[in-house]
Design a protein around this motif. Structure first.
Motif, mmCIF file in Angstrom:
data_model
loop_
_atom_site.group_PDB
_atom_site.id
_atom_site.type_symbol
_atom_site.label_atom_id
_atom_site.label_comp_id
_atom_site.label_asym_id
_atom_site.label_seq_id
_atom_site.Cartn_x
_atom_site.Cartn_y
_atom_site.Cartn_z
ATOM 1 N N ARG A 54 37.060 46.394 33.769
ATOM 2 C CA ARG A 54 37.738 45.005 34.269
ATOM 3 C C ARG A 54 38.151 44.027 33.311
ATOM 4 O O ARG A 54 39.261 43.454 33.151
ATOM 5 N N TYR A 55 37.450 44.008 32.337
ATOM 6 C CA TYR A 55 37.718 42.926 31.168
ATOM 7 C C TYR A 55 38.970 43.659 30.663
ATOM 8 O O TYR A 55 39.835 42.898 30.230
ATOM 9 N N ASN A 57 41.353 45.416 31.902
ATOM 10 C CA ASN A 57 42.450 44.963 32.907
ATOM 11 C C ASN A 57 43.167 43.589 32.526
ATOM 12 O O ASN A 57 44.376 43.282 32.301
ATOM 13 N N LEU A 90 33.348 38.133 35.972
ATOM 14 C CA LEU A 90 34.656 38.687 35.956
ATOM 15 C C LEU A 90 35.408 38.354 37.236
ATOM 16 O O LEU A 90 36.647 38.282 37.152
ATOM 17 N N HIS A 91 34.564 38.163 38.454
ATOM 18 C CA HIS A 91 35.109 37.862 39.526
ATOM 19 C C HIS A 91 35.867 36.318 39.184
ATOM 20 O O HIS A 91 37.072 36.150 39.820
ATOM 21 N N LEU A 94 38.864 36.420 36.806
ATOM 22 C CA LEU A 94 40.016 37.116 37.615
ATOM 23 C C LEU A 94 40.573 36.279 38.508
ATOM 24 O O LEU A 94 41.986 36.096 38.680
ATOM 25 N N GLN A 112 45.640 42.279 40.185
ATOM 26 C CA GLN A 112 44.903 42.412 41.605
ATOM 27 C C GLN A 112 44.811 43.809 41.903
ATOM 28 O O GLN A 112 43.681 44.432 42.053
ATOM 29 N N ASP A 115 42.615 45.852 39.373
ATOM 30 C CA ASP A 115 41.380 45.444 39.747
ATOM 31 C C ASP A 115 40.706 46.350 40.745
ATOM 32 O O ASP A 115 39.467 46.566 41.006
ATOM 33 N N ARG A 138 34.074 41.801 47.008
ATOM 34 C CA ARG A 138 35.626 41.692 46.534
ATOM 35 C C ARG A 138 35.756 40.285 46.669
ATOM 36 O O ARG A 138 36.801 39.622 46.106
#
Length: 562
Positions: A54-55, A57, A90-91, A94, A112, A115, A138
């Motif tokens: 995720r990082y 991304n 991370l949430h 993002l 989006q 992820d 999510r």
């Protein structure tokens, strides 16, 4: 660092498909890009494959080391926040990143979608291992605050001394509600007072949830685990719910209770699940709280014992091995016991004092008489014992601590002791001392009061420090009187100084020796060797000094009740 780079190899291919233009620009710099991303992720505590993916991304969207650029200081602040777990970091990054891309005309939609794909793949891997695994969160779902309070506790009373009488009166006010937030975290455990189910009223615990946001699928919810099983609430009913809480049923001791017993609590578990995810701020997250339910029983124990009368050995008209005399106390012990205003059978306690203690004491005096008899002719023993005579009152029970639900309760102990321990002992007989005779008398006498008010309603001093002094000890030295009997040869014995030796008597309260907590009444007595320095006056030979052994060391009594 090679291992971290390996973790990024698989998500790189997935992300390259979402960001083809970025992947094309990287060209042969792919390894350097991955190494830089792996180092930055590890620096922020993102060490698992999903977090690193995720990082990565975000690095596709903003470039490697994007959080170090001045325009992205917000990202560095979030990634460096040690209060946030990796999933939350991370949430929130993002969430802010999508807003920044939308504002600047960047590709927020691709960020989006990519992820979401990483989360989908992680969910699939989890469910391949565990079909019941919950999907990764999510969207924001968190608890703003929890409020816990005790209901239905009007029945709480305790015993207090009012107007010279122990009366049952309402206890302290119900503790205030406990509020739990991210800034006011939950205590290690919660504490409340209640009864055993079926043995008295039960307190009710109320839970109220103030929700920050909910996913709507699994939360809000609440679960209560106890020895009776599992109770669960979901949706709207989980926002405000209450239920009865019971304490632990214990096996009572033989006499039905133990004095000033620190009874054990029942341990329950309250779970308030949540995704623990917020778009901004530190989440409270799911809560798992131990709830210790302490017995609310309040006890009263009152005793009255009359002064003793004299007993003699040998008993009048008895054979050389005399029967045990009857109890030295002229009237039966009176004992009153209550639990929460209800009388409790006290016959076992009365029998313990009037029969068991009396019998133990008579056996002790019989043993003392038997030890004296070989030393003297026509031996006699007279004893007037005062063993815990007078009045004693004790009341005890758990009371909430100063911080209410957040503090361990205090075993409140109150009472008053107006007791006396005394003994008047006389041993007499005639002795043949080197050809002469004398009447010998040994005496030991003394008393000690055990008078003390008692109140403990705070954690300090400790219970041991409070109750341990409720005992007394007497050391009764013997005095010797020698009365010579006329002899034709003119031989005369007389004392050459005080004799040595004493009778030691201890009585009062001590910790139970039979196992478990609580205290017991006890009486102990023992005899030190008794030696007498004597002088024989012989008209022909002059003076002769001797040490005469009158009594040996002897354990007499070790009685306890409770």
């Amino acid at each position: 660092m090679q291992a971290s780079t390996d973790l990024l190899a698989a998500p790189f291919d997935l992300l390259a498909a979402h960001w083809p233009a970025v992947a094309e620009r990287l060209g042969g710099r792919q390894e350097a890009f991955l190494a830089s991303a792996a180092q930055s992720a590890a620096r922020h505590g993102l060490v698992d494959a999903l977090s690193q993916g995720r990082y990565l991304n975000l690095c596709f969207a903003f470039g490697p080391g994007f959080e170090l650029k001045p325009q992205h200081e917000w990202a560095l602040a979030l990634l460096a926040d040690e209060r946030l777990q990796p999933l939350v970091k991370l949430h929130q990054v993002l969430h802010r990143a999508r807003a920044e891309l939308q504002r600047s005309g960047g590709d927020a939609a691709t960020l989006q979608r990519a992820d979401a794909r990483l989360l989908d793949d992680a969910d699939a891997a989890l469910q391949a291992q565990d079909r019941d695994a919950a999907p990764l969160p999510r969207q924001a779902c968190d608890i703003e605050a929890l409020e816990l309070r005790v209901l239905d506790s009007d029945w709480r009373h305790e015993y207090r001394l009012l107007g010279g009488q122990w009366q049952r009166v309402p206890g302290p006010a119900v503790p205030p509600a406990l509020r739990i937030t991210a800034e006011q975290p939950a205590p290690e455990r919660l504490h409340l007072l209640t009864h055993v189910a079926g043995q008295g009223p039960l307190a009710r615990l109320q839970l109220r949830q103030a929700l920050h946001a909910v996913c709507g699928e699994r939360h809000p919810a609440a679960r209560w685990l106890s020895a009776e099983g599992l109770s669960q609430w979901h949706g709207h009913e989980a926002k405000a719910v209450s239920w009865p809480v019971g304490s632990l049923a214990a096996t009572p001791p033989a006499l039905g209770l133990a004095l000033v017993e620190e009874s054990s609590p029942a341990v329950h578990l309250l779970q308030v699940p949540s995704c623990g995810l917020r778009d901004m701020g530190v989440p409270l997250g799911p809560q798992a709280l131990q709830v210790w339910a302490w017995p609310a029983d309040q006890w009263l124990w009152v005793m009255q014992r009359e002064p003793a009368i004299e007993s003699q050995w040998p008993a009048e008209g008895a054979a050389p091995a005399p029967a045990l005399p009857s109890s030295p106390n002229p009237a039966p012990t009176r004992c009153r016991i209550e639990r929460d205003g209800q009388p409790v059978d006290a016959r076992g306690w009365v029998a313990g004092f009037d029969q068991q203690l009396a019998q133990a004491w008579q056996q002790a005096m019989q043993a003392l008489f038997n030890a004296w008899a070989p030393s003297a002719q026509q031996p006699t023993l007279r004893a007037t014992p005062g063993l815990l005579t007078g009045r004693a009152a004790l009341t005890w029970g758990w009371r909430e601590g100063s911080a209410g639900l957040a503090a361990e309760p205090v075993l409140r102990v109150a009472g008053e002791l107006d007791l006396t321990c005394s003994l008047a002992l006389t041993l007499e007989g005639e002795m043949d001392l080197g050809g002469s005779r004398a009447r010998v008398q040994l005496q030991a006498e003394g008393s000690s009061p055990l008078q003390q008010p008692l109140l403990r309603d705070t954690p300090r001093p400790a219970l041991m420090e409070t109750v341990m002094p409720l005992a007394t000890e007497l050391r009764l030295p013997f005095t010797l009187t020698v009365d010579p009997i006329a002899h034709d040869d003119g031989l005369v014995w007389r004392e050459a100084g005080p004799c040595t030796g004493a009778l030691t008597l201890q009585a009062g309260l001590r910790p139970r020796l039979s196992g478990g907590s609580g205290w017991q009444w006890f009486v102990r007595a023992s005899l030190e060797p008794v030696m007498a320095p004597l002088v024989l006056h012989d008209p022909l030979l002059g003076l002769t000094h001797r040490q005469l052994a009158l009594l040996p060391a002897l354990p007499l009594i070790d009685w306890s009740l409770g």
